[in-house]
Design a protein around this motif. Sequence first.
Motif, PDB file in Angstrom:
ATOM      1  N   LEU A 236      -2.588   0.856  -4.588  1.00  0.00           N
ATOM      2  CA  LEU A 236      -1.927  -0.431  -4.366  1.00  0.00           C
ATOM      3  C   LEU A 236      -0.749  -0.615  -5.310  1.00  0.00           C
ATOM      4  CD1 LEU A 236      -4.986  -2.790  -3.816  1.00  0.00           C
ATOM      5  CD2 LEU A 236      -3.329  -2.024  -2.101  1.00  0.00           C
ATOM      6  N   SER A 237       0.235  -1.350  -4.829  1.00  0.00           N
ATOM      7  CA  SER A 237       1.406  -1.672  -5.641  1.00  0.00           C
ATOM      8  C   SER A 237       1.937  -3.029  -5.209  1.00  0.00           C
ATOM      9  CB  SER A 237       2.493  -0.601  -5.479  1.00  0.00           C
ATOM     10  OG  SER A 237       3.096  -0.701  -4.198  1.00  0.00           O
ATOM     11  N   THR A 238       2.872  -3.531  -5.964  1.00  0.00           N
ATOM     12  CA  THR A 238       3.591  -4.749  -5.595  1.00  0.00           C
ATOM     13  C   THR A 238       5.028  -4.377  -5.278  1.00  0.00           C
ATOM     14  OG1 THR A 238       2.214  -6.086  -7.081  1.00  0.00           O
ATOM     15  CG2 THR A 238       4.305  -7.052  -6.349  1.00  0.00           C
ATOM     16  N   PRO A 239       5.447  -4.503  -4.004  1.00  0.00           N
ATOM     17  CA  PRO A 239       6.829  -4.141  -3.668  1.00  0.00           C
ATOM     18  C   PRO A 239       7.816  -5.155  -4.247  1.00  0.00           C
ATOM     19  CG  PRO A 239       5.695  -4.998  -1.740  1.00  0.00           C
ATOM     20  CD  PRO A 239       4.664  -4.912  -2.823  1.00  0.00           C
ATOM     21  N   LEU A 240       8.852  -4.659  -4.889  1.00  0.00           N
ATOM     22  CA  LEU A 240       9.877  -5.498  -5.501  1.00  0.00           C
ATOM     23  C   LEU A 240      11.250  -5.143  -4.945  1.00  0.00           C
ATOM     24  CD1 LEU A 240       8.778  -5.196  -9.261  1.00  0.00           C
ATOM     25  CD2 LEU A 240       8.130  -6.985  -7.628  1.00  0.00           C
TER      26      LEU A 240
ATOM     27  N   LEU B 190       0.847  -1.196   0.000  1.00  0.00           N
ATOM     28  CA  LEU B 190       0.000   0.000   0.000  1.00  0.00           C
ATOM     29  C   LEU B 190       0.880   1.243   0.000  1.00  0.00           C
ATOM     30  CD1 LEU B 190      -2.930   1.088   0.195  1.00  0.00           C
ATOM     31  CD2 LEU B 190      -2.602   1.159   2.676  1.00  0.00           C
ATOM     32  N   VAL B 191       0.634   2.136  -0.938  1.00  0.00           N
ATOM     33  CA  VAL B 191       1.375   3.395  -1.040  1.00  0.00           C
ATOM     34  C   VAL B 191       0.463   4.526  -0.593  1.00  0.00           C
ATOM     35  CG1 VAL B 191       2.564   4.990  -2.583  1.00  0.00           C
ATOM     36  CG2 VAL B 191       2.790   2.522  -2.931  1.00  0.00           C
ATOM     37  N   ASN B 192       0.905   5.275   0.415  1.00  0.00           N
ATOM     38  CA  ASN B 192       0.156   6.431   0.901  1.00  0.00           C
ATOM     39  C   ASN B 192       0.907   7.695   0.511  1.00  0.00           C
ATOM     40  OD1 ASN B 192      -0.140   8.588   3.285  1.00  0.00           O
ATOM     41  ND2 ASN B 192      -2.051   7.445   3.111  1.00  0.00           N
ATOM     42  N   ALA B 193       0.251   8.563  -0.221  1.00  0.00           N
ATOM     43  CA  ALA B 193       0.871   9.803  -0.701  1.00  0.00           C
ATOM     44  C   ALA B 193       0.126  10.996  -0.123  1.00  0.00           C
ATOM     45  CB  ALA B 193       0.856   9.856  -2.226  1.00  0.00           C
TER      46      ALA B 193
END
Length: 515
Positions: free
Chosen positions: A347-351, A232-235
């Motif tokens: 949402l994102s996929t952390p890599l 989860l990315v919070n900006a």
Amino acid sequence: MYRRNFVSLCLLCLLFICAGGEAAVPEVVGVDFYPSGARFVFQLRPDKEGDFEFTLPGPFAPETVRPLIRGSASMRAEAVQMRPEPFPELAPLEKIVAEKRREARLREARVNAVNQALAMLQRTISHDVGEGELTDYIHSAVDAASDKRLQYELELVDLVIEMEKANKDLQEAEEKLTIARAELERKSPDRSRVVRVEGSASGTEPVLFEAYTGDARWNTRYDINLNGETGLVNAVMFASVRQRTGFDVEGEFNFHTRNPSFSIDPPDLPPLVVRLAERMRPMPTAARGQSSMMMDDMAAPMMEAVMAPPPEPEVFSTLASVSVKGEGRLKGDGTLSDVLLGQFEFLSTPLLISIPERNREAWVVASLDSVPEALLPGAAELYVDGVASGRTNIPAIGLQGTLPFGMAQRVTAEKKRAVGRAGTTWLGRGTLQDGYTIEVTNNMDAGREIEVRDRLPLPADDRIRIEDIKLDPAPALRDDENRLTWKLLLKPGETGKISVEYTLRYPGDETLAYW
């Protein structure tokens, strides 16, 4: 509600009242910020006769002062040169400096007095003493002078120490005063002039008018945090603003991404006329001057860049520009402040991406599942699990699929030439066999999938061939440009190994070059 805090404005209003007139004081009711300028909207109430007179700080352009509703009032604005008044805030420091200066002068005067007394002690013999008494007088005078001289010398040592301390204290006080004055000068609007406005209205109802200033700036700033577990990315989106008009303002502001255009040329394409060069006549001097004057008259004055939040930023787009609303409080002394514009999540996929050829440490990258539409270009402070990880810039085109968040210090990789094949190994003329190994170590507390990227040589000539490729383990991806991608699932403390071998064949009379 907007507030004002401009000392010179109040002083001038008092001068108008003392002169017999009642000065209207405008109230800020709205502000539009541009990348390099701002439009202030004011409200004032005329007197019983419908007249008004007031001043604005120097940063406002007189030619931009006008009523918002045509016919509601007539106004005339002009810039008036002023002699800047002393800063009242400096009075306590100025008093301290005066006291320190007086103390230093007293110490210096006392030192000079003692030095003069010591000089006079050299004259210890009186010329009026008789010859018989001369010997006794000389002995007694010398003894007395020696005692007095010792007393003065001891006193002089203490006085010199006190004088040096007083001068040091004076120097420190003067430095504090200089710094404080420079800070006030930096934060104050142009104090060498004010904009005097006078006019009349058809009644006593409040009149709205606008004025532009070039002494304002804003740009977008983000705080973006990646949750390393959930992706989860919070900006959080801010407007970083500074304005030095002398008005402290508080309320809702409009932030525009383009400056207003004060002079617009129509999109006209004149015909392309060709003449014979030998028949062209130069334009008469008078005509050239007239043409230049006409152009100057036609061109409008261009000023230098004059001109609990919602869960998501309120972004408004038009054919000409983009704007966003924000609410906050801004000082009028040029202090940089952040106004919260909104916040959003996606949402994102952390890599964890390792490219040993470029860096020993792996990159933390968010592969975006969806791209937010509310992003404006600007600087971004990046965080991973609440810890600062780096900085980046959001481009004008927005985020495009991935967003790097910095380096993963506990995931390391090393690329080595294969054992026994350091440098170049020749197996015959026009043949080169090469290879290397990559070792990737996961020093994190949990198991992680590491995406390792590398590349094989890509022949740029049909006469070069790459053969006998051995990849262990097999990569998850090999694209048309010979870029390789492995996905290694490593336990805490585990090291994964990749082995690569290949052969290059090329004309024997040629030399290989890589770029």
